[in-house]
Design a protein around this motif. Structure first.
Motif: not given
Ligand SMILES: [Fe+2]
Length: 246
Positions: A108-109, A112, A137, A161-162
């Protein structure tokens, strides 16, 4: 021969499907390829079961490396992937869909990786320009995961996801069922993990505190269906959080 495509042309790589407008690419026959795929041509042989296990482990190591930058308790990404599966299994037994949810939650991240430490690890509130960087991101992660064959639904989870159920999230401000179900389930689990984990700026809080916050945000930040699944799986999630803190 390598050439740069005009940013005004809508051209995609013939191998991974990524948009290559404005980027360096190569024309083979009538098909354009991005630089990354060109390095892999001719296509690699189909992966063996051994290769697949190695790729899966490699992806976990990559997310652990990302977690090392931001999460003091480690294994954040693998934990949220496994815990999101617990909620997803209440909705389906389809292994293909569960596979997409696992990979989407695990990665998911991944976007980043492009966020500088000065922003990612900043203790104070981010200013406007810093938020602009941070808000990129999910889209950067989507771009990376979408280029992996067979992970397109996982990539959609990464992109969303955010987002928040009431439309107040980012980057697209999606609301309700516009947000893929996997991302709605993931959002509850990500908050559970954030509240029950130590961070440099604060200590972990209890499962009960996380439960209270999650329930209070049903219909706002979270899909009520996802909160319902969370409450139905409370016993097993409580046990898994205890294991992490143990
Ligand atoms: Fe995130």
């Amino acid at each position: 021969m390598a050439q740069k495509i005009s940013p005004h042309e809508d051209i995609h790589c013939g191998y991974c499907g990524a948009e290559i407008s404005g980027k360096l690419c190569v024309l083979r026959g009538k098909t354009y390829f991005c630089e990354s795929c060109l390095l892999e041509l001719p296509p690699l042989a189909a992966p063996t079961a051994e290769d697949s296990a190695l790729y899966a482990r490699f992806a976990e190591v990559l997310t652990q490396a990302l977690d090392l930058r931001e999460h003091e308790t480690g294994l954040h990404s693998k934990r949220v992937a496994c815990h999101t599966q617990i909620l997803a299994r209440r909705m389906t037994a389809d292994p293909a869909w569960l596979h997409q949810i696992y990979w989407g939650a695990l990665l998911h991240d991944i976007g980043k990786v492009g966020v500088p430490d000065a922003i990612l690890l900043k203790q104070d509130a981010l200013d406007g320009d810093e938020w602009d960087v941070m808000r990129r991101h999910p889209e950067d992660g989507h771009h990376l995961v979408r280029s992996l064959a067979g992970l397109h639904e996982a990539a959609e989870l990464v992109f969303a996801h955010e987002e928040r159920f009431d439309g107040s999230g980012y980057p697209r401000g999606l609301c309700g069922e516009e947000i893929p179900l996997g991302a709605r389930l993931f959002a509850v689990i990500d908050t559970l993990d954030a509240i029950t984990s130590d961070r440099s700026c604060r200590k972990a809080r209890s499962f009960a505190a996380a439960r209270e916050e999650i329930v209070s945000m049903a219909g706002k930040q979270f899909d009520p269906l996802a909160v319902e699944a969370f409450l139905a799986e409370e016993a097993s999630l409580r046990e898994m959080v205890a294991l992490k803190c143990g």
